[in-house]
Write a protein that holds these residues in place. Structure first.
Motif, PDB file in Angstrom:
ATOM      1  N   MET A 259      -1.044   4.230 -14.045  1.00 30.85           N
ATOM      2  CA  MET A 259      -0.426   3.381 -13.025  1.00 30.85           C
ATOM      3  C   MET A 259      -0.255   1.983 -13.606  1.00 30.85           C
ATOM      4  O   MET A 259      -1.207   1.407 -14.142  1.00 30.85           O
ATOM      5  N   LEU A 260       0.959   1.447 -13.494  1.00 30.54           N
ATOM      6  CA  LEU A 260       1.218   0.083 -13.942  1.00 30.54           C
ATOM      7  C   LEU A 260       1.380  -0.798 -12.713  1.00 30.54           C
ATOM      8  O   LEU A 260       2.115  -0.446 -11.789  1.00 30.54           O
ATOM      9  N   PHE A 261       0.686  -1.912 -12.693  1.00 30.22           N
ATOM     10  CA  PHE A 261       0.813  -2.846 -11.565  1.00 30.22           C
ATOM     11  C   PHE A 261       1.261  -4.191 -12.105  1.00 30.22           C
ATOM     12  O   PHE A 261       0.621  -4.746 -12.984  1.00 30.22           O
ATOM     13  N   ASP A 262       2.356  -4.725 -11.584  1.00 32.45           N
ATOM     14  CA  ASP A 262       2.800  -6.054 -12.001  1.00 32.45           C
ATOM     15  C   ASP A 262       2.546  -7.048 -10.883  1.00 32.45           C
ATOM     16  O   ASP A 262       3.328  -7.169  -9.946  1.00 32.45           O
ATOM     17  N   GLU A 263       1.458  -7.766 -10.997  1.00 30.96           N
ATOM     18  CA  GLU A 263       1.065  -8.748  -9.982  1.00 30.96           C
ATOM     19  C   GLU A 263       1.272  -8.221  -8.555  1.00 30.96           C
ATOM     20  O   GLU A 263       2.047  -8.778  -7.786  1.00 30.96           O
ATOM     21  N   PRO A 264       0.552  -7.157  -8.218  1.00 32.16           N
ATOM     22  CA  PRO A 264       0.802  -6.501  -6.933  1.00 32.16           C
ATOM     23  C   PRO A 264       0.470  -7.362  -5.718  1.00 32.16           C
ATOM     24  O   PRO A 264       0.918  -7.050  -4.624  1.00 32.16           O
ATOM     25  N   THR A 265      -0.300  -8.423  -5.913  1.00 34.35           N
ATOM     26  CA  THR A 265      -0.680  -9.220  -4.737  1.00 34.35           C
ATOM     27  C   THR A 265      -0.048 -10.608  -4.719  1.00 34.35           C
ATOM     28  O   THR A 265      -0.295 -11.390  -3.808  1.00 34.35           O
TER      29      THR A 265
ATOM     30  N   THR B 111      -6.179   6.001 -14.673  1.00 36.00           N
ATOM     31  CA  THR B 111      -5.849   5.055 -15.730  1.00 36.00           C
ATOM     32  C   THR B 111      -4.932   3.982 -15.154  1.00 36.00           C
ATOM     33  O   THR B 111      -3.899   4.297 -14.588  1.00 36.00           O
ATOM     34  N   MET B 112      -5.345   2.717 -15.298  1.00 37.66           N
ATOM     35  CA  MET B 112      -4.565   1.649 -14.689  1.00 37.66           C
ATOM     36  C   MET B 112      -4.352   0.485 -15.644  1.00 37.66           C
ATOM     37  O   MET B 112      -5.254   0.096 -16.377  1.00 37.66           O
ATOM     38  N   LEU B 113      -3.132  -0.034 -15.604  1.00 36.39           N
ATOM     39  CA  LEU B 113      -2.798  -1.215 -16.389  1.00 36.39           C
ATOM     40  C   LEU B 113      -2.277  -2.253 -15.406  1.00 36.39           C
ATOM     41  O   LEU B 113      -1.246  -2.054 -14.762  1.00 36.39           O
ATOM     42  N   ILE B 114      -3.018  -3.348 -15.272  1.00 36.52           N
ATOM     43  CA  ILE B 114      -2.764  -4.265 -14.165  1.00 36.52           C
ATOM     44  C   ILE B 114      -2.511  -5.677 -14.675  1.00 36.52           C
ATOM     45  O   ILE B 114      -3.367  -6.262 -15.350  1.00 36.52           O
ATOM     46  N   VAL B 115      -1.335  -6.206 -14.376  1.00 31.70           N
ATOM     47  CA  VAL B 115      -1.094  -7.625 -14.622  1.00 31.70           C
ATOM     48  C   VAL B 115      -1.548  -8.355 -13.369  1.00 31.70           C
ATOM     49  O   VAL B 115      -1.126  -8.023 -12.265  1.00 31.70           O
ATOM     50  N   THR B 116      -2.421  -9.321 -13.547  1.00 27.58           N
ATOM     51  CA  THR B 116      -2.938  -9.986 -12.343  1.00 27.58           C
ATOM     52  C   THR B 116      -3.333 -11.432 -12.584  1.00 27.58           C
ATOM     53  O   THR B 116      -3.626 -11.842 -13.712  1.00 27.58           O
ATOM     54  N   HIS B 117      -3.261 -12.200 -11.516  1.00 24.91           N
ATOM     55  CA  HIS B 117      -3.792 -13.560 -11.525  1.00 24.91           C
ATOM     56  C   HIS B 117      -5.120 -13.629 -10.779  1.00 24.91           C
ATOM     57  O   HIS B 117      -5.698 -14.701 -10.630  1.00 24.91           O
TER      58      HIS B 117
ATOM     59  N   ARG C 206       0.838  -1.209   0.000  1.00 23.54           N
ATOM     60  CA  ARG C 206       0.000   0.000   0.000  1.00 23.54           C
ATOM     61  C   ARG C 206       0.870   1.255   0.000  1.00 23.54           C
ATOM     62  O   ARG C 206       0.545   2.236  -0.674  1.00 23.54           O
ATOM     63  N   VAL C 207       1.988   1.211   0.727  1.00 23.89           N
ATOM     64  CA  VAL C 207       2.902   2.360   0.682  1.00 23.89           C
ATOM     65  C   VAL C 207       3.476   2.509  -0.728  1.00 23.89           C
ATOM     66  O   VAL C 207       3.599   3.621  -1.249  1.00 23.89           O
ATOM     67  N   ALA C 208       3.809   1.382  -1.349  1.00 21.98           N
ATOM     68  CA  ALA C 208       4.354   1.437  -2.710  1.00 21.98           C
ATOM     69  C   ALA C 208       3.343   2.079  -3.666  1.00 21.98           C
ATOM     70  O   ALA C 208       3.716   2.850  -4.555  1.00 21.98           O
ATOM     71  N   ILE C 209       2.069   1.770  -3.464  1.00 21.34           N
ATOM     72  CA  ILE C 209       1.033   2.389  -4.299  1.00 21.34           C
ATOM     73  C   ILE C 209       0.986   3.897  -4.024  1.00 21.34           C
ATOM     74  O   ILE C 209       0.939   4.708  -4.951  1.00 21.34           O
ATOM     75  N   ALA C 210       1.063   4.271  -2.742  1.00 20.99           N
ATOM     76  CA  ALA C 210       1.050   5.699  -2.398  1.00 20.99           C
ATOM     77  C   ALA C 210       2.270   6.411  -2.978  1.00 20.99           C
ATOM     78  O   ALA C 210       2.175   7.550  -3.447  1.00 20.99           O
ATOM     79  N   ARG C 211       3.403   5.730  -2.953  1.00 22.52           N
ATOM     80  CA  ARG C 211       4.618   6.335  -3.518  1.00 22.52           C
ATOM     81  C   ARG C 211       4.427   6.636  -5.007  1.00 22.52           C
ATOM     82  O   ARG C 211       4.772   7.722  -5.478  1.00 22.52           O
ATOM     83  N   ALA C 212       3.858   5.669  -5.720  1.00 23.41           N
ATOM     84  CA  ALA C 212       3.637   5.874  -7.153  1.00 23.41           C
ATOM     85  C   ALA C 212       2.602   6.978  -7.378  1.00 23.41           C
ATOM     86  O   ALA C 212       2.782   7.853  -8.232  1.00 23.41           O
ATOM     87  N   LEU C 213       1.520   6.969  -6.584  1.00 27.26           N
ATOM     88  CA  LEU C 213       0.480   7.984  -6.748  1.00 27.26           C
ATOM     89  C   LEU C 213       1.006   9.387  -6.441  1.00 27.26           C
ATOM     90  O   LEU C 213       0.557  10.367  -7.040  1.00 27.26           O
TER      91      LEU C 213
END
Ligand SMILES: Nc1ncnc2c1ncn2[C@@H]1O[C@H](COP(=O)(O)OP(=O)(O)OP(=O)(O)O)[C@@H](O)[C@H]1O
Ligand SMILES: [Mg+2]
Lengths: 244, 253
Positions: free
Chosen positions: A161-167, A191-197, A147-154
Motif C-alpha cells: 500500500m502506498l500512501f501519499d500524505e493521506p492526512t 506492507t506499507m510505504l507512507i509519505v507523511t508529515h 477511509r473509503v479510499a483506503i478500503a478501495r485500495a485494500l
C-alpha cells in the motif's frame, strides 16, 4: 528478508529540473516504511514513479525479479498489485461507497460482483465505513472519504500500500480517525510505504524511516536512529524545524 | 388571418403538419443519438494519452488527424450546403440515389458528431486529474477508466450541451427541405403553396417547433435530476450481504 519492490538508480526530471537523483531503495515484505522530508524534496514524485503515474527518467524498478520499466511489461497488471491512497482522496465521484470499492475488482481482477461485494464490505468494515455503502463521495467528510479510499485500495488485495500524505488535506479533528485505521493496518503485517508529515505517527508505526532531501535519500534507519540519533546534519536541521 | 382560419387550416391539414413534425422529430432524435455516440467515440480517442511504442504513436497521430479534419470541416461549413453536396454528390459520383430520410439522418448525425466531439473533449478535460490517476492506480487501462469512471461523469456534465444540440437539430432540420425531406418546414411550405396563405401555415409550424423544443427541454431537466440521484443516503445497520446489490444500486457495467 524478501523485498517486494526494489528501486535502483531511479531518477526523474521535469524538463531540466532533476527532482529525483539516483535513488536506491527497497521495501521488504511486511515492512512499514515512512518517507519524511521537507516540501519539494521529491517524496510524492518517488511514490508516483513507483506506481508509474510518473514515468521515471532513468533507473529500474524491480518487482518480483522483473524490471517493470521494461517496455514489454504489463503496467496495468503491476499497478493492480499496488494500492495507492492519495492526499486528495480521489474517490470516483460517479460511484457510491460500495461500488468505489467494487469497480476495480470487477473490471481489473474480473471478480464476480458477489465476490467483489463481499471483499468490499470486509474492508469497509475494517475502516469503519460499512454503514455508508449507499453514500456518494460528495456526501462524506474528508476523513470518511479517505477511509473509503483506503478500503478501495485494500479491496484490490495489493502486495503493497502506498500512501501519499493521506492526512494532509484533512481538518485536524479528522486526522486521528485515518491514522488510527493506518495503525491497525500496520499491525496486520501489511506492507506499507507512507509519505507523511506526521512525525509522531512515523515514530510509532514505522519499521524504517527514510529521510529525503533535494531529490536524494539523505538518511534512512529505524525510527529510533532517525529521530533520536540522526547522523546527517540535514536530518538534524529538518527534525529541528519540524519537531519544534 | 383570423383564429378561425388558423383552426380550419389545422383541421384541414393536420395530417401534413403532424407527419412533418414527426419527420422532424425522427431525424433530430436519431441524428442527436448517433451524433452523441460519434462524439463520445471521437472524444475518447482524442484523449488517449500518447503511447510509448512508436508504431502505436504514429497510428494514433493519423487517426487524430483524420478526426480533426472531420470535426473542423463539418463545424466549418453550413449544414444546408453539406446536404446539397452529399445528396447530389453521391448521385453524381456513385450513381446512388440516397433515400432522402436516410440522407437527412446521415447529415444531421455527422454534423452533430462534429460538435459533440468537441463538447466531449471539453468534458473529459474538465474532469479532475485525480479521477484518472485513481483509476490508473487500481490498474484500469484507458478504456476501462473512460467507461467506468470518466464518461459517466462527462455524460452528466455535457447533458445540458447535448440538449442544446438536440434543440438546434430540431430547428435546423428545416434546412433539409432543400433535398426534399418532408419535415415540418417542407410540409408548411407545401400547405402554403396549396392554400396561397403564408402566415398561417408557418405560424402553425412555429408553434409546433416550439412545442417540440420545449418538451425536449423539460424531459432533459427531468433526466438530469434523475441522474443526480437522491440528496440523501440511508445508513445500513447490519446489511445481509445478498440483498445489498439490488438495494445499493452499484452502477458497474
Ligand atoms: N508534474 C510536475 N511538473 C513539473 N515539476 C514538478 C511536477 N511534479 C513535481 N514537480 C516538482 O518536483 C519537485 C518535487 O515535488 P514533490 O511533489 O515530489 O515534492 P514532495 O516532497 O512531495 O513535497 P510536499 O511535501 O510539498 O508534497 C518540486 O520542486 C516540484 O515543483
Ligand atoms: Mg507531496
Amino acid at each position: 528478508m524478501q523485498n517486494v519492490i526494489e528501486v535502483q538508480h531511479l531518477s526523474k526530471s521535469f524538463g531540466n529540473h532533476e527532482v529525483l537523483k539516483d535513488i536506491d531503495f527497497s521495501v521488504n515484505k511486511g515492512e512499514v516504511v515512512c518517507i519524511i522530508g521537507s516540501s519539494g524534496s521529491g517524496k510524492s514524485t518517488l511514490l508516483r514513479c513507483i506506481n508509474l503515474l510518473e514515468k521515471p527518467s532513468g533507473g529500474q524498478i524491480i518487482y518480483h525479479g522483473e524490471n517493470i520499466l521494461d517496455e514489454k511489461h504489463d503496467i496495468h497488471a503491476y499497478r493492480k498489485k499496488l494500492g495507492m491512497v492519495f492526499q486528495q482522496f480521489n474517490l470516483f465521484n460517479n460511484h457510491n461507497v460500495l461500488s468505489n470499492c467494487m469497480v476495480g475488482q470487477v473490471k481489473v481482477i474480473k471478480r464476480s460482483k458477489e465476490d467483489a461485494e463481499k471483499v468490499a464490505l470486509k474492508y469497509l468494515k475494517v475502516v469503519g465505513m460499512d454503514q455508508y455503502v449507499n453514500a456518494k463521495p460528495k456526501q462524506l467528510s474528508g476523513g470518511q472519504k479517505q477511509r473509503v479510499a483506503i478500503a478501495r485500495a485494500l479491496s484490490m488485495e495489493p502486495d503493497v500500500m502506498l500512501f501519499d500524505e493521506p492526512t494532509s488535506a484533512l481538518d485536524p479533528e479528522m486526522v486521528g480517525e485515518v491514522l488510527k485505521v493506518m495503525k491497525e493496518l500496520a499491525g496486520t503485517g501489511l506492507t506499507m510505504l507512507i509519505v507523511t508529515h506526521e512525525m509522531e505517527f512515523a515514530k510509532e508505526v514505522a519499521d524504517r524511516v527514510v529521510f529525503m532531501d533535494k531529490g536524494v535519500i539523505a538518511e534512512e534507519g529505524t525510527p529510533e536512529q532517525i529521530f533520536n540519533n540522526p547522523k546527517e546534519d540535514r536530518t538534524k536541521a529538518f527534525l529541528k524545524r519540524t519537531l519544534s | 388571418m383570423s383564429i378561425e382560419y388558423i383552426i380550419s387550416m389545422i383541421t384541414n391539414n393536420w395530417p401534413m403538419f403532424l407527419r412533418g413534425a414527426g419527420m422532424t422529430l425522427l431525424i433530430s432524435i436519431i441524428g442527436t443519438i448517433f451524433g452523441a455516440v460519434i462524439g463520445l467515440l471521437a472524444g475518447v480517442i482524442r484523449t488517449i494519452p500518447t503511447p510509448e511504442r512508436k508504431l502505436k504513436r504514429i497510428v494514433l497521430k493519423i487517426v487524430n488527424l483524420i478526426l480533426s479534419v472531420y470535426i473542423e470541416f463539418f463545424r466549418g461549413t453550413p449544414m444546408l450546403v453539406q446536404a446539397m453536396v452529399i445528396f447530389y454528390g453521391s448521385a453524381l459520383a456513385f450513381g446512388i440515389d440516397m433515400d432522402r430520410t436516410m440522407a437527412a439522418i446521415f447529415i444531421v448525425s455527422i454534423n452533430t458528431g462534429a460538435y459533440m466531439a468537441e463538447i466531449v473533449r471539453g468534458g473529459v478535460i474538465s474532469i479532475d486529474k485525480g479521477q484518472f490517476e485513481a483509476a490508473q492506480a487500481i490498474g484500469m487501462n484507458h478504456f476501462q477508466t473512460m467507461w467506468s469512471v470518466v464518461l459517466p461523469q462527462v455524460i452528466r456534465n455535457i447533458l445540458p450541451a447535448t440538449g442544446n444540440q438536440f434543440i438546434i437539430n430540431i430547428k435546423d432540420t428545416s434546412v433539409l427541405n432543400v433535398i426534399g425531406v418532408t419535415e415540418l418546414y417542407f410540409q408548411a411550405k407545401t400547405v402554403a403553396g396549396i392554400s396561397f396563405k403564408y402566415f398561417e401555415p408557418f405560424f402553425i409550424a412555429c408553434i409546433l417547433y416550439f412545442v417540440m423544443t420545449f418538451t425536449v427541454t423539460l424531459i432533459l431537466r427531468y433526466i438530469e435530476r434523475k441522474l443526480d440521484g437522491p440528496e440523501n443516503y440511508s445508513m445500513i445497520g447490519q446489511p445481509p450481504p445478498q440483498l445489498m446489490l439490488t438495494k445499493s444500486n452499484t452502477n458497474i457495467d
